[in-house]
Design an enzyme around this catalytic site. Structure first.
Site, mmCIF file in Angstrom:
data_model
loop_
_atom_site.group_PDB
_atom_site.id
_atom_site.type_symbol
_atom_site.label_atom_id
_atom_site.label_comp_id
_atom_site.label_asym_id
_atom_site.label_seq_id
_atom_site.Cartn_x
_atom_site.Cartn_y
_atom_site.Cartn_z
ATOM 1 N N ALA A 128 0.852 -1.192 0.000
ATOM 2 C CA ALA A 128 0.000 0.000 0.000
ATOM 3 C C ALA A 128 0.883 1.235 0.000
ATOM 4 C CB ALA A 128 -0.918 0.021 1.227
ATOM 5 N N GLY B 218 5.435 4.794 1.580
ATOM 6 C CA GLY B 218 5.736 4.353 0.221
ATOM 7 C C GLY B 218 6.982 3.506 0.082
ATOM 8 N N GLY C 298 0.479 3.719 1.722
ATOM 9 C CA GLY C 298 0.595 4.201 3.089
ATOM 10 C C GLY C 298 1.549 3.417 3.968
ATOM 11 N N TYR C 299 2.084 2.298 3.485
ATOM 12 C CA TYR C 299 3.005 1.504 4.305
ATOM 13 C C TYR C 299 4.391 2.145 4.290
ATOM 14 C CZ TYR C 299 -0.505 -2.255 4.131
ATOM 15 O OH TYR C 299 -1.660 -3.006 4.225
ATOM 16 N N GLN C 300 4.785 2.660 5.441
ATOM 17 C CA GLN C 300 6.099 3.287 5.613
ATOM 18 C C GLN C 300 6.358 4.348 4.546
ATOM 19 O OE1 GLN C 300 6.764 2.036 8.437
ATOM 20 N NE2 GLN C 300 5.428 0.304 8.103
#
Length: 341
Positions: free
Chosen positions: A58, A64, A60-62
């Site tokens: 996603a 990008g 939004g995970y870290q």
């Protein structure tokens, strides 16, 4: 590895989907337990060796960096046409809402940014990460239709929604001639089975693939009493989801451990084997080689009807928690808009 068709799509996916939320630069994200690029690459390599071809990340995970790590690893380790890559996008930001950025434009911006992170021309599955009550649904569907028409996404999926929302969204898409959602990624595992009330029934009737997250309940379904891990200690979101029901869930965890001993396998294998009876491909996070190795073993383990019933017997209703508890018009502070404007 075994494979299955992903709902009403032409995608052939491994029965285990590698969840990539644990990959990424911890300094830029919200999770301290994520792993760096070198370690992520080795886990991805091992998954590919074991037949995993389905990867979920996603934007939004870290911030990008999960997408970046996954994209670079797959470019080196696999042919693009041999893997199925899914990524997710959030709703409009407060700043975008204030600036009047439409949902349609928001989808375009998010996808282009994700493709840049991944270093890819397209994703196989583009997933609407959480219902956005502040944005007319038609605008999101228009943006997703644009993505498919442009060849930037092959199919679309949705996550963290109620069954009625998915049904109405696909009805609206059909009416407007837009692509329909072929998969749903919800919160579902042996100690949180609320998806069985309506979502699972809808998916069976409409051939929508279920690819649930939190397949091992943040590691709880893989650990015996007293065993711990960095994630169990530090994952505050998982604590929010599971700590309040720890006592009643503990009785189920004990049966998972008991059955694992009886069958001579791991708790991971038992818990995922049960879930594989009900879904297309659970999303299983991995921050160690053993995580993906244990998950893959579950594909070949078949529980008897009696064993499955034994695991299910003690379940009691759970309140909605986490993002789904916030996924209501009142919680979001807005009213739903369904119609074309």
């Amino acid at each position: 590895m075994k494979y299955a068709k992903l709902g009403n799509s032409d995608l052939r996916v491994s029965r285990i989907c590698m969840g990539c939320m644990g990959f990424g630069n911890a300094a830029t994200g919200q999770h301290s337990w994520t792993v760096d690029e070198a370690r992520s690459r080795e886990i991805i390599r091992r998954g590919l060796e074991l037949g995993v071809n389905f990867f979920d990340t996603a934007i939004g995970y870290q911030n990008g960096t999960s997408e970046e790590y996954l994209g670079r690893a797959l470019k080196e380790l696999a042919r693009r046409e041999d893997v199925v890559v899914a990524t997710k996008f959030p709703g409009r930001s407060p700043q975008e809402i204030q600036e009047g950025v439409s949902g349609r434009e928001h989808v375009r911006r998010m996808l282009d940014e994700s493709l840049s992170h991944l270093g890819m021309d397209y994703v196989d599955l583009y997933i609407y990460h959480m219902w956005d009550y502040a944005t007319p649904l038609i605008e999101i569907l228009q943006g997703l239709a644009d993505a498919v028409q442009a060849g930037k996404a092959r199919y679309i999926g949705i996550s963290n929604c109620f069954a009625y929302q998915l049904a109405k969204a696909n009805a609206l898409a059909e009416r407007e001639g837009f692509p329909k959602f072929v998969s749903v990624q919800g919160h579902y595992n042996l100690i949180f089975r609320e998806e069985e009330r309506e979502m699972a029934k809808l998916c069976r009737e409409d051939n929508i693939a279920m690819t649930p997250y939190s397949a091992l309940a943040g590691g709880r379904l893989a650990k015996r009493p007293g065993e711990t891990s960095q994630r169990l200690r530090e994952d505050s979101y998982a604590k929010l989801k599971y700590d309040a029901t720890a006592e009643q869930d503990g009785a189920i965890l004990a049966r998972v451990a008991e059955l694992a001993d009886r069958r001579g396998v791991s708790m991971t294998e038992i818990a995922l084997s049960w879930l594989l009876r009900n879904v297309t491909a659970p999303v299983v996070g991995a921050t160690k080689l053993s995580h993906i190795e244990g998950a893959v073993k579950a594909v070949d383990l078949e529980l008897t009807e009696e064993e499955a019933a034994y695991l299910e017997e003690l379940y009691v209703p759970h309140k909605l928690v986490g993002v789904m508890a916030q996924n209501t018009p009142a919680a979001a502070g807005s009213s739903q808009v369904w119609t074309v404007r």
